[in-house]
Write an enzyme that holds these catalytic residues in place. Structure first.
Site, short mmCIF file in Angstrom:
data_model
loop_
_atom_site.label_atom_id
_atom_site.label_comp_id
_atom_site.label_asym_id
_atom_site.label_seq_id
_atom_site.Cartn_x
_atom_site.Cartn_y
_atom_site.Cartn_z
N GLY A 18 0.59 -1.32 -0.03
CA GLY A 18 0.14 0.36 -0.05
C GLY A 18 0.67 1.07 0.19
O GLY A 18 0.25 2.80 0.53
N ARG A 71 -4.43 -10.37 -0.93
CA ARG A 71 -5.32 -11.40 -0.68
C ARG A 71 -5.26 -13.01 -1.59
O ARG A 71 -5.79 -13.71 -1.32
CB ARG A 71 -6.89 -10.85 -0.91
CG ARG A 71 -7.03 -9.82 0.03
CD ARG A 71 -8.72 -9.29 -0.62
NE ARG A 71 -8.42 -8.28 -1.65
CZ ARG A 71 -9.81 -7.57 -2.19
NH1 ARG A 71 -10.46 -7.51 -1.01
NH2 ARG A 71 -9.62 -6.89 -3.23
N SER A 109 -22.38 -8.23 5.16
CA SER A 109 -22.37 -9.22 4.86
C SER A 109 -21.59 -9.53 4.96
O SER A 109 -20.29 -9.14 5.00
CB SER A 109 -22.72 -8.90 3.03
OG SER A 109 -21.44 -8.72 2.25
N TYR A 151 -7.64 0.92 18.04
CA TYR A 151 -8.06 -0.32 18.36
C TYR A 151 -8.19 -1.26 18.31
O TYR A 151 -8.64 -1.99 18.48
CB TYR A 151 -9.84 0.26 18.24
CG TYR A 151 -9.59 0.45 16.61
CD1 TYR A 151 -9.26 -0.77 15.13
CD2 TYR A 151 -10.20 2.21 15.99
CE1 TYR A 151 -10.25 -0.82 14.71
CE2 TYR A 151 -10.31 1.44 14.83
CZ TYR A 151 -10.09 0.23 13.68
OH TYR A 151 -10.35 0.80 12.48
#
Ligand code: HXC
Ligand code: NAP
Length: 285
Positions: A18, A71, A109, A151
């Site tokens: 990235g 991925r 979803s 977080y």
């Protein structure tokens, strides 16, 4: 103001996932300034091409880029192979690629969950495996730097897939810090707070109202600047941080602590309100 020796990262081959946008681009730029050889990847070729051209213009050093969807383990293998062919190896892997968006969790979803977990957790793991296996076989020392979030430690509503994935990446960081230390492979993580980037802003605070809410939470009254994060990253991947292994460093101006301290919202009270409250609390003694 440069705070490092000019050639802190001289000759180090650094691969940033990235690296064509946002914080990945800012880190890559700092690495180049400090003498590193840089490779970047992402899914969009044109973004990478422009980023590489801009970096080369600014720093005078060419940047290797290749499209890769983290991925897909096969694309990950091809990427690492290509970087090795180009530069002769890899010394530092920065797992920075991520996907995220705000949503009530009950609206997600399975594919939406997979989209985020796939990039953040699986993608980071595939990159780590591909590079790590090569380092072990080549008896090559190296550093892995994972970009997580504050977080990752606390969890957060409305970004549950990202929180779960980043927590997983943090667990991976800590696991391999011990397991791969004997090979000379070091792990570190950065937990950024709010840094304005197009990618994060458009998906996490897409309206002026949400942005204002986010700003109101910042104890220092400002967001982080990409250069501040890039400086921390440069230190952590350098030999100066050789004894830091498995740690996560937070760079958020105390934003997460602002949410954690039970009484921190009292910052909103005026002097007059405090005068009145002081009277009441003294009575309570
Ligand atoms: C609900 C959504 C959605 C949204 C996508 N989906 N966006 N559901 N709300 N906003 C659902 C889709 O409907 C689909 O499910 C599934 O997710 C996959 O969507 P695609 O668009 O096909 O996915 P893909 O093209 O792979 O894109 C992945 C992405 C996208 C994560 C959805 O946003 C992306 O490419 N992001 C990369 C960059 C990024 O996110 N940068 C921000 C990092 S900031 P269905 O079931 O309909 O098929 C960050 C900061 C953290 O991490 C801390 C900040 C303080
Ligand atoms: P960004 O610009 O959107 O960066 C995400 C990058 O990941 C993009 O370059 C994107 O390029 C790449 N990417 C996404 N999916 C990919 C995939 N499947 N394969 C390969 N590359 C992929 O956002 P950012 O703000 O700079 O975020 C950088 C890192 O900082 C992330 O790990 C993020 O979680 C973390 N972070 C950011 C903030 C913040 O406030 N900005 C706060 C905490 C943590 P393509 O779309 O071209 O693939």
């Amino acid at each position: 103001m440069g705070i490092f020796q000019e050639q802190l990262l001289e000759g180090k081959i650094i691969l940033v996932t990235g690296g064509g946008t946002g914080l990945g681009l800012a880190m890559g730029s700092r690495f180049l300034e400090l003498g590193a050889k840089l490779a970047i990847c992402g899914r969009r070729e044109e973004i990478l091409r422009q980023a590489a051209a801009g970096l080369e213009k600014r720093n005078g050093s060419p940047v290797f880029y290749k499209t890769c969807d983290v991925r897909d383990p096969e694309q990950v293998r091809e990427l690492v192979e290509a970087v090795e062919r180009h530069y002769g190896g890899v010394d530092v892997l920065v797992n920075n690629a991520a996907g995220n968006f705000i949503s009530p969790t009950e609206r997600l979803s399975p594919r939406a969950v997979d989209a985020v977990l796939g990039i953040v957790l699986h993608g980071t793991f595939y990159m780590t495996l591909e590079v790590g296996k090569r380092w072990v076989e080549q008896k090559r020392k190296g550093v892995m730097l994972n970009i997580v979030t504050t977080y990752a430690l606390t969890g957060s509503g409305y970004v549950a897939p990202s929180a779960a994935a980043k927590a997983g990446v943090l667990a991976l960081t800590r696991s391999l810090a011990v397991e791969w230390a004997p090979y000379g492979i070091r792990q570190a993580a950065i937990a950024p707070g709010v840094f304005p980037t197009e990618g994060a802003g458009s998906r996490l605070s897409p309206t002026p109202e949400l942005e204002a809410k986010m700003m109101a939470r910042l104890p220092l009254g400002r967001t982080g600047s990409p250069g501040e994060l890039a400086d921390l990253a440069a230190f952590l991947v350098s030999d100066a941080a050789a004894y830091i292994n498995g740690e996560v460093i937070t760079v958020d101006g105390a934003e997460w602590l602002r949410g954690a301290g039970q009484f921190n919202d009292l910052a909103e009270l005026s002097r007059e309100e405090w005068d009145r409250l002081t009277e009441l609390t003294r009575k309570g003694k």
